[in-house]
Enzyme design. Structure first.
Site, PDB file in Angstrom:
ATOM      1  N   HIS A   1       0.813  -1.216   0.000  1.00 47.91           N
ATOM      2  CA  HIS A   1       0.000   0.000   0.000  1.00 47.91           C
ATOM      3  C   HIS A   1       0.849   1.270   0.000  1.00 47.91           C
ATOM      4  O   HIS A   1       0.347   2.349  -0.303  1.00 47.91           O
ATOM      5  CB  HIS A   1      -0.980   0.004   1.180  1.00 47.91           C
ATOM      6  CG  HIS A   1      -0.384   0.327   2.507  1.00 47.91           C
ATOM      7  ND1 HIS A   1      -0.056  -0.627   3.454  1.00 47.91           N
ATOM      8  CD2 HIS A   1      -0.065   1.511   3.082  1.00 47.91           C
ATOM      9  CE1 HIS A   1       0.429  -0.037   4.525  1.00 47.91           C
ATOM     10  NE2 HIS A   1       0.439   1.263   4.326  1.00 47.91           N
TER      11      HIS A   1
ATOM     12  N   ASN B   1       5.108   5.149   9.183  1.00 44.54           N
ATOM     13  CA  ASN B   1       5.869   4.000   9.676  1.00 44.54           C
ATOM     14  C   ASN B   1       5.672   2.772   8.792  1.00 44.54           C
ATOM     15  O   ASN B   1       6.452   1.817   8.880  1.00 44.54           O
ATOM     16  CB  ASN B   1       5.444   3.626  11.097  1.00 44.54           C
ATOM     17  CG  ASN B   1       6.246   4.328  12.167  1.00 44.54           C
ATOM     18  OD1 ASN B   1       5.712   5.099  12.947  1.00 44.54           O
ATOM     19  ND2 ASN B   1       7.544   4.051  12.213  1.00 44.54           N
ATOM     20  N   SER B   2       4.628   2.772   7.976  1.00 48.08           N
ATOM     21  CA  SER B   2       4.321   1.607   7.141  1.00 48.08           C
ATOM     22  C   SER B   2       5.527   1.206   6.297  1.00 48.08           C
ATOM     23  O   SER B   2       6.112   2.041   5.599  1.00 48.08           O
ATOM     24  CB  SER B   2       3.133   1.903   6.226  1.00 48.08           C
ATOM     25  OG  SER B   2       1.956   2.053   6.970  1.00 48.08           O
TER      26      SER B   2
ATOM     27  N   THR C   1       3.072  -2.452   9.399  1.00 51.97           N
ATOM     28  CA  THR C   1       2.119  -2.285   8.305  1.00 51.97           C
ATOM     29  C   THR C   1       0.871  -1.501   8.664  1.00 51.97           C
ATOM     30  O   THR C   1       0.271  -0.883   7.804  1.00 51.97           O
ATOM     31  CB  THR C   1       1.707  -3.659   7.733  1.00 51.97           C
ATOM     32  OG1 THR C   1       0.969  -3.476   6.533  1.00 51.97           O
ATOM     33  CG2 THR C   1       0.861  -4.449   8.728  1.00 51.97           C
ATOM     34  N   ALA C   2       0.446  -1.509   9.923  1.00 49.93           N
ATOM     35  CA  ALA C   2      -0.827  -0.857  10.234  1.00 49.93           C
ATOM     36  C   ALA C   2      -0.897  -0.522  11.704  1.00 49.93           C
ATOM     37  O   ALA C   2      -0.253  -1.138  12.548  1.00 49.93           O
ATOM     38  CB  ALA C   2      -1.998  -1.777   9.858  1.00 49.93           C
TER      39      ALA C   2
ATOM     40  N   GLY D   1      -9.914 -26.655  -1.613  1.00 41.71           N
ATOM     41  CA  GLY D   1     -10.922 -26.864  -2.642  1.00 41.71           C
ATOM     42  C   GLY D   1     -12.281 -27.194  -2.070  1.00 41.71           C
ATOM     43  O   GLY D   1     -12.975 -28.094  -2.556  1.00 41.71           O
TER      44      GLY D   1
ATOM     45  N   ASP E   1       0.128  -7.564   1.538  1.00 41.76           N
ATOM     46  CA  ASP E   1       0.638  -6.192   1.666  1.00 41.76           C
ATOM     47  C   ASP E   1       2.158  -6.143   1.709  1.00 41.76           C
ATOM     48  O   ASP E   1       2.746  -5.330   2.424  1.00 41.76           O
ATOM     49  CB  ASP E   1       0.045  -5.508   2.907  1.00 41.76           C
ATOM     50  CG  ASP E   1       0.104  -3.979   2.804  1.00 41.76           C
ATOM     51  OD1 ASP E   1       0.261  -3.478   1.684  1.00 41.76           O
ATOM     52  OD2 ASP E   1       0.003  -3.307   3.850  1.00 41.76           O
TER      53      ASP E   1
END
Length: 479
Positions: free
Chosen positions: A129, A232-233, A249-250, A292, A159
């Site tokens: 992102h 910071n991501s 990341t978040a 599956g 991500d």
């Protein structure tokens, strides 16, 4: 008096360091609360706070500085630029085509962080992102140098993205085994929050294996109370040895990310990030395993009908022919409650688990069949990435279908994505457009690509698709 043990001396050093912080704050508060008044001039003793010892009982005070001197040169700032065209008619395709001269170019810029993990080849890990849709990406090193970055590959569903830079004297961070992280381990986050410059924050591992963060794809997050803010991501989460344990990341804040950190930060484990990176470097795509099968959540009614004591797990509703699930012996009505020892609470948990496994991965399934426990072993098969409409039904010729992004699924959307539609094709004549989401079909229900193939592959006499386009739903008869 007996000499102090090494552990006692270390504890004393930590206690004094903590006590100093409290003393300084108390002294400041008392000084502000006390009314000012004149005092006769007299010699003043130097406060103790200006003479903090460098060691206590022969032991140096603890500091992260030596470790960070090795780590911070490997953490970079990532700046992206994207040129977009803005029309006064918004997204209306007709008026945008009729009056293209009224559209204006707009420059969007964003800032994130990245981590050098291969100094020789210049490979940098960051978040998808951070660089998504960018026309130009530059990286600023800790020493101030700015270089252009080359896009190598990315995986939106985890991500993770990989870039390459060319520069001399790069420093890389060694990778730790993130599977060995425990709740309570100390960690340090390094990045460039709010574009203020490289910043270091510290905390502990608050949880591992988090998979319930809103709006993110496949998840196996490390949760930490180290401050992680916008910018910071893509930065580094390291242990006290200076080894990479995660890619920040978040952060979660119900008031929005710009409200600041409240101690809920999440990082992608380094083991997962490295696996994705190696697949991107090898072939540019990430391969995933699948059983599956189709499942649904177990509620109280289903639990009662299947003889379960607790309403949890993923109830199998369909097993596709030739799938890993069929070979393992799964049957409709089975309830999967654990996979490789990991608790499965619902269908989303099972889907998340499968999405983080490689094709050919061995999986031990804990199942409840007619209320009784059963253990099954499965070898996953590769999850299909896309299907050509012509192979499914001639009426879909010219369209290409793909799995929905996991972020869309976590937003409550179920179905398949129309990834491409060839101009002048039968699918185009029937009204299908790139970006449509097929939610349902008259041929039967489905929730993903294998289900869609099983449904429309029967080639019913009448085929009507329910479509989501631009936030609106409608139906399209396929002629």
């Amino acid at each position: 008096m007996r000499p102090m043990s090494h552990a006692s001396r270390t504890l004393l050093a930590l206690t004094l360091a903590a006590a100093f912080g409290g003393f300084a704050a108390t002294a400041l508060r008392d000084g502000l609360d006390r009314p000012a008044h004149a005092e006769p001039a007299m010699p003043v003793a130097v406060p103790a706070v200006t003479a903090l010892p460098t060691a206590v009982a022969g032991q140096p005070l603890p500091s992260l500085a030596p470790m960070l001197e090795r780590v911070t040169p490997a953490v970079v700032s990532v700046r992206t630029r994207q040129v977009v065209r803005v029309s006064p008619f918004g997204d209306d395709p007709f008026f945008r085509r009729m009056f293209p001269e009224l559209s204006q170019q707009q420059l969007n810029q964003s800032l994130g962080s990245g981590v050098i993990i291969d100094a020789k080849n210049g490979y940098v890990l960051t978040n998808h992102h951070v660089i998504e849709g960018a026309d130009d990406v530059t990286v600023t090193l800790a020493d101030g140098r700015t270089v252009k970055a080359e896009f190598v590959g990315s995986d939106p569903d985890t991500d993770v993205a990989v870039m390459r830079i060319q520069a001399d004297n790069l420093t890389a961070i060694p990778l730790a085994d993130s599977d060995r992280l425990r709740v309570g381990d100390f960690v340090v986050a390094v990045g460039n929050p709010f574009a203020v410059g490289q910043t270091v924050t510290s905390g502990i591992v608050s949880a591992v294996g988090r998979s319930n963060v809103p709006g993110v794809g496949y998840q196996n997050f490390i949760q930490t109370d180290a401050s992680i803010n916008p910018g910071n991501s893509g930065g580094a989460l390291v242990n006290l040895n200076g080894e990479l344990v995660g890619i920040n990341t978040a952060s979660f804040n119900p008031r929005g990310s710009m409200a600041g950190n409240i101690g809920l930060g999440f990082a992608i484990p380094s083991d997962l990030a490295e696996n994705v990176m190696q697949q991107l470097l090898a072939g540019g795509v990430v391969r995933r395993g699948t059983l599956g099968i189709e499942t649904q959540d177990v509620d109280e009614r289903i639990a009662s009908s299947l003889g379960l004591d607790v309403a949890r797990g993923a109830a199998v509703t369909r097993v596709y022919a030739g799938s890993a699930g069929e070979k393992a012996g799964l049957e409709p009505g089975d309830v999967i409650v654990a996979a490789n020892g990991q608790r499965i609470d619902d269908s989303e948990t099972l889907r998340n688990f499968q999405g983080l496994q490689a094709p050919d991965a061995k999986v031990a399934l804990d199942v409840r069949r007619a209320g009784k426990p059963l253990q099954l072993s499965a070898t996953l098969r590769e999850q299909p990435r896309a299907l050509d409409g012509n192979a499914l039904d001639p009426r879909l010729s010219g369209a290409r279908f793909a799995e929905l992004p996991e972020t869309a699924r976590r937003g409550g959307i179920s179905g398949v994505l129309v990834a491409e539609v060839a101009r002048g094709s039968r699918a185009a004549s029937n009204g299908l457009r790139e970006g449509d989401v097929v939610l349902a079909a008259s041929s039967g229900g489905f929730s993903d690509l294998p289900g869609f193939r099983a449904s429309v592959g029967k080639q019913p006499a009448q085929l009507v698709l329910r479509i989501l386009r631009g936030g609106r739903q409608g139906t399209l008869p396929m002629q």
